[in-house]
Design a protein around this motif. Structure first.
Motif, PDB file in Angstrom:
ATOM      1  N   LEU A 177      73.868  14.461 -11.618  1.00  0.00           N
ATOM      2  CA  LEU A 177      73.836  13.106 -12.175  1.00  0.00           C
ATOM      3  C   LEU A 177      74.406  13.060 -13.599  1.00  0.00           C
ATOM      4  CD1 LEU A 177      72.916  10.269 -11.405  1.00  0.00           C
ATOM      5  CD2 LEU A 177      70.715  10.768 -12.494  1.00  0.00           C
ATOM      6  N   GLU A 178      74.109  14.121 -14.334  1.00  0.00           N
ATOM      7  CA  GLU A 178      74.586  14.235 -15.716  1.00  0.00           C
ATOM      8  C   GLU A 178      76.114  14.056 -15.802  1.00  0.00           C
ATOM      9  OE1 GLU A 178      73.326  18.121 -17.139  1.00  0.00           O
ATOM     10  OE2 GLU A 178      75.211  18.311 -18.251  1.00  0.00           O
ATOM     11  N   TRP A 179      76.817  14.661 -14.856  1.00  0.00           N
ATOM     12  CA  TRP A 179      78.280  14.558 -14.865  1.00  0.00           C
ATOM     13  C   TRP A 179      78.735  13.166 -14.426  1.00  0.00           C
ATOM     14  CZ3 TRP A 179      82.386  13.588 -11.505  1.00  0.00           C
ATOM     15  CH2 TRP A 179      83.665  13.885 -12.003  1.00  0.00           C
ATOM     16  N   ILE A 180      78.028  12.607 -13.455  1.00  0.00           N
ATOM     17  CA  ILE A 180      78.384  11.264 -12.970  1.00  0.00           C
ATOM     18  C   ILE A 180      78.286  10.262 -14.124  1.00  0.00           C
ATOM     19  CG2 ILE A 180      77.546   9.389 -11.461  1.00  0.00           C
ATOM     20  CD1 ILE A 180      76.955  11.658  -9.389  1.00  0.00           C
ATOM     21  N   THR A 181      77.239  10.400 -14.919  1.00  0.00           N
ATOM     22  CA  THR A 181      77.070   9.533 -16.091  1.00  0.00           C
ATOM     23  C   THR A 181      78.214   9.753 -17.084  1.00  0.00           C
ATOM     24  OG1 THR A 181      74.717   9.864 -15.778  1.00  0.00           O
ATOM     25  CG2 THR A 181      75.384   8.862 -17.850  1.00  0.00           C
ATOM     26  N   PHE A 182      78.557  10.995 -17.315  1.00  0.00           N
ATOM     27  CA  PHE A 182      79.649  11.330 -18.230  1.00  0.00           C
ATOM     28  C   PHE A 182      80.967  10.702 -17.756  1.00  0.00           C
ATOM     29  CE2 PHE A 182      82.979  14.344 -19.717  1.00  0.00           C
ATOM     30  CZ  PHE A 182      82.768  14.237 -21.079  1.00  0.00           C
ATOM     31  N   PHE A 183      81.223  10.838 -16.460  1.00  0.00           N
ATOM     32  CA  PHE A 183      82.443  10.266 -15.859  1.00  0.00           C
ATOM     33  C   PHE A 183      82.488   8.757 -16.097  1.00  0.00           C
ATOM     34  CE2 PHE A 183      85.043   8.644 -12.344  1.00  0.00           C
ATOM     35  CZ  PHE A 183      86.095   9.547 -12.284  1.00  0.00           C
ATOM     36  N   GLU A 184      81.354   8.115 -15.866  1.00  0.00           N
ATOM     37  CA  GLU A 184      81.316   6.657 -16.013  1.00  0.00           C
ATOM     38  C   GLU A 184      81.482   6.237 -17.470  1.00  0.00           C
ATOM     39  OE1 GLU A 184      77.815   5.791 -13.737  1.00  0.00           O
ATOM     40  OE2 GLU A 184      78.980   5.665 -11.875  1.00  0.00           O
ATOM     41  N   GLN A 185      80.926   7.045 -18.365  1.00  0.00           N
ATOM     42  CA  GLN A 185      81.069   6.731 -19.803  1.00  0.00           C
ATOM     43  C   GLN A 185      82.511   6.813 -20.274  1.00  0.00           C
ATOM     44  OE1 GLN A 185      78.413   9.576 -21.469  1.00  0.00           O
ATOM     45  NE2 GLN A 185      76.637   8.223 -21.396  1.00  0.00           N
ATOM     46  N   LYS A 186      83.320   7.582 -19.569  1.00  0.00           N
ATOM     47  CA  LYS A 186      84.717   7.732 -19.976  1.00  0.00           C
ATOM     48  C   LYS A 186      85.572   6.535 -19.558  1.00  0.00           C
ATOM     49  CE  LYS A 186      84.756  11.680 -22.110  1.00  0.00           C
ATOM     50  NZ  LYS A 186      85.308  11.848 -23.477  1.00  0.00           N
TER      51      LYS A 186
END
Ligand SMILES: [Zn+2]
Length: 396
Positions: free
Chosen positions: A337-346
């Motif tokens: 989930l941590e990466w999914i959030t990071f992806f969306e923040q970009k």
């Protein structure tokens, strides 16, 4: 067990042609973050190394001084390119290869990282059998020409660098990017000690428009350039069957001391620049085969570079899978989930991926439903198999 080297620095992000260019440095950041989110970077077999920047002498192993000087000139002052005649700028200043401040240093860093990867594998006391530079694989750069987003040819330079130290080395270069590895082929076209094999989308349908079966090398190098030009739409099972049946026989015959690979993942079915049909599951199978072949036929030495890949949701997944193969660590399919959030923040203008290995059945079915298309894919694969038996193997 042997260790795995991973060459990394945030300085990679400085290799940046601007926000409208397809080669976005965020793909490297997303890749690093995905590897980190999965915990791969804490694997006890992994050694993370910072690259050292390439020296001018190292750049001259492949590039002419006048070209290196020109890269430095436009890097220090990009405005100088304004008003210059296009045929005097060594391919720089085009849509593909715009100039940007610091391009000399950023390009030299990508080269230095590939040299570092090659050296740590070759020096036996390190006990590192495999090394990965995701910022490398700039396979289009020519001796005197910036070409296809590539300024310096890190792969060719790294190969030459270790050959200076180990003169009798036989090197196999295998390029699975969707585009023909023309710069590396050109660098070693006369050389029987470096075998280049590029598997890519047919040059009649894609940049750089080369990489045909007839390109076989020159003079003493004749027979040591090999090309598998695939029909657009070639999908996982067709690609992997070809790979599995043809690559080992070539490696067995050539007997390399080390395997260099360019792991471009723009073969992905939804890549915006290309028309091949692979999935991340297909990439995963290819990486597993590369590991096996490096162990069986290349003395266990595998030096891997990145390469193309223009879908931000695909590149990080495929290269994370590559590192997991190198480390023999199996990853769960659900993306943290941590990466999914990071992806969306970009704020990436793409659907967010939730699974590591995707299922490609939808694409394969589409292709198989269209018999004309699938017949052409299979005919080309048959032709490549015949070419390996009739021409490639007898001349190695
Ligand atoms: Zn490519």
């Amino acid at each position: 067990m042997d260790k795995v080297g991973f060459i990394y620095t945030e300085d990679y992000y400085k290799y940046n042609f601007g926000k409208h260019h397809p080669l976005q440095p965020v793909r490297l950041e997303l890749t690093y973050k995905l590897m980190e989110s999965y915990g791969l970077l804490n694997n006890s077999r992994l050694e993370i190394r910072k690259p050292k920047i390439a020296t001018r002498e190292e750049l001259y192993l492949i590039h002419d001084k006048e070209y290196v000087d020109a890269v430095k000139k436009y890097s220090d002052n990009p405005q100088q390119i304004v008003g210059e005649r296009p045929n005097s700028t060594f391919g720089m200043g085009s849509m593909d290869n715009p100039v940007f401040p610091g391009m000399f240093e950023a390009s030299s860093m990508a080269v230095g990282a590939s040299i570092t990867a090659a050296e740590i594998v070759m020096e036996e006391e390190n006990e590192i059998s495999t090394a990965f530079n995701i910022a490398g694989g700039l396979h289009h750069a020519m001796r005197n020409l910036a070409h296809g987003f590539c300024i310096f040819n890190d792969v060719s330079i790294a190969i030459q660098k270790i050959r200076v130290k180990y003169p009798d080395l036989k090197v196999m270069y295998l390029d699975v990017d969707a585009h023909h590895g023309d710069g590396v082929q050109a660098a070693f076209y006369d050389d029987p000690e470096v075998l280049t094999l590029s598997i890519h989308q047919d040059g009649h349908t894609l940049f750089p428009g080369t990489g045909f079966m007839e390109e076989r090398g020159r003079n003493r190098g004749k027979g040591y350039s090999i090309n598998f030009p695939l029909y657009p739409g070639t999908y996982d099972s067709a690609y992997i069957d070809l790979f599995r049946t043809q690559v080992p026989s070539i490696m067995k015959r050539f007997q390399p001391d080390v395997l260099f690979t360019q792991l471009g993942v723009d073969t992905y079915f939804a890549d915006p620049l290309t028309q091949l049909g692979l999935s991340t599951s297909g990439h995963y199978k290819i990486f597993n085969l590369l590991k096996e072949y490096s162990q069986n036929y290349a003395k266990g030495r595998w030096i891997a570079m990145g390469g193309g890949g223009y879908l931000m949701g695909a590149v990080p997944r495929s290269w994370t899978l590559a590192l997991s193969v190198m480390l023999e660590e199996e990853l769960p399919n659900a993306i943290p989930l941590e990466w999914i959030t990071f992806f969306e923040q970009k704020h990436i203008d793409e659907p967010t991926p939730y699974e590591l290995r995707d299922m490609n059945y939808r694409v394969e079915e589409q292709i198989l439903k269209n018999p004309m298309f699938s017949v052409r894919i299979e005919e080309r694969i048959d032709a490549i198999e015949k070419y390996v038996v009739d021409e490639v193997l007898p001349n190695l």
